[in-house]
Design an enzyme around this catalytic site. Structure first.
Site, short mmCIF file in Angstrom:
data_model
loop_
_atom_site.label_atom_id
_atom_site.label_comp_id
_atom_site.label_asym_id
_atom_site.label_seq_id
_atom_site.Cartn_x
_atom_site.Cartn_y
_atom_site.Cartn_z
N SER A 139 0.85 -1.19 0.00
CA SER A 139 0.00 0.00 0.00
C SER A 139 0.89 1.25 0.00
CB SER A 139 -0.95 -0.05 1.19
OG SER A 139 -1.99 0.88 1.05
N ASP A 165 -8.98 -3.69 -6.84
CA ASP A 165 -8.43 -3.05 -5.65
C ASP A 165 -8.93 -1.61 -5.60
OD1 ASP A 165 -6.90 -1.95 -3.62
OD2 ASP A 165 -5.08 -3.01 -4.19
N HIS A 194 -6.41 -6.57 -1.48
CA HIS A 194 -5.43 -5.57 -1.06
C HIS A 194 -4.85 -5.92 0.31
CE1 HIS A 194 -3.74 -1.44 -0.92
NE2 HIS A 194 -3.96 -1.53 0.37
#
Length: 228
Positions: A139, A165, A194
């Protein structure tokens, strides 16, 4: 891999003052101090994980253990918290590196730029220059990793995008493929979410280990030759 095997993998939690902020580092494997370990068995490579928000390394312990096992427990896997996102328990000692010129306080350390400098400072003060480094970002940790690469462009980095995502839509994958057609940029075909660290950590660990196997094999060969 059975859960009983994963439980045998040592994980050390350490708290350091880095750039003026308390920082938690989870270290998977028997190596805790790479600087002062001058033995022949000191690892030649470190796998360094930078998390996404909320920046808590404990979420990544199952993934770190799985990855450590997938590389045959030959190399340490460390996970760093974001600066100031984890406070040390009262019974834990906070390690300091104030005698190092790179350990000065970082301006706006809780902002994005400060968080990037925080990771660079940690690497400078805790990882010897001769140690090879694999940086894994998740991320926002991926963005931080890319910024670190500007300071160390010789590192290898693979881009892996989720097909569905909400945090990072497929258009981002398509854009970067256009900008870097020769790059190692992949789109997930396994519907991994994710938040892979919750349920898909073993699958991701196996994939990462597979991506790294050729490079790790070369390092192991060189290490064995030096020991002979």
């Amino acid at each position: 891999m059975g859960s009983e095997i994963k439980e045998e993998i040592p994980v050390h939690d350490e708290y350091v003052l880095c750039g003026g902020a308390e920082t938690c580092v989870l270290k998977c494997g028997p190596w805790t101090d790479l600087f002062n370990d001058q033995s022949a068995s000191r690892p030649k490579l470190l796998i360094f994980i930078i998390p996404g928000n909320p920046g808590l390394p404990t979420f990544y312990v199952p993934f770190a253990k799985a990855l450590y096992s997938s590389v045959n427990r030959r190399f340490p896997v460390w996970v760093i918290s974001h600066a100031g996102h984890v406070l040390a328990p009262q019974d834990k000692k906070i390690l300091r590196t104030s005698d190092d010129p790179n350990a000065q306080e970082i301006k706006d350390i809780y902002g994005l730029r400060g968080q990037i400098e925080h990771k660079i400072t940690f690497l400078r003060t805790h990882v010897p220059k001769e140690t090879k480094l694999v940086v894994i970002g998740h991320s926002v940790g991926s963005y931080i990793s890319l910024q670190i690469l500007k300071h160390a462009p010789e590192l290898p980095l693979t881009f892996y995008y989720g097909a569905k995502d909400a945090w990072c839509p497929k258009e981002y994958y398509e854009d970067i493929k256009k900008d870097f057609p020769e790059g190692d940029i992949r789109l997930c075909e396994k519907k991994i979410p994710h938040a892979f660290i919750l349920h898909s950590y073993q699958e991701m660990a196996d994939m990462v280990a597979d991506w790294l196997k050729d490079d790790l094999s070369k390092i192991e060969t060189v290490t064995e030759e030096n020991q002979d």
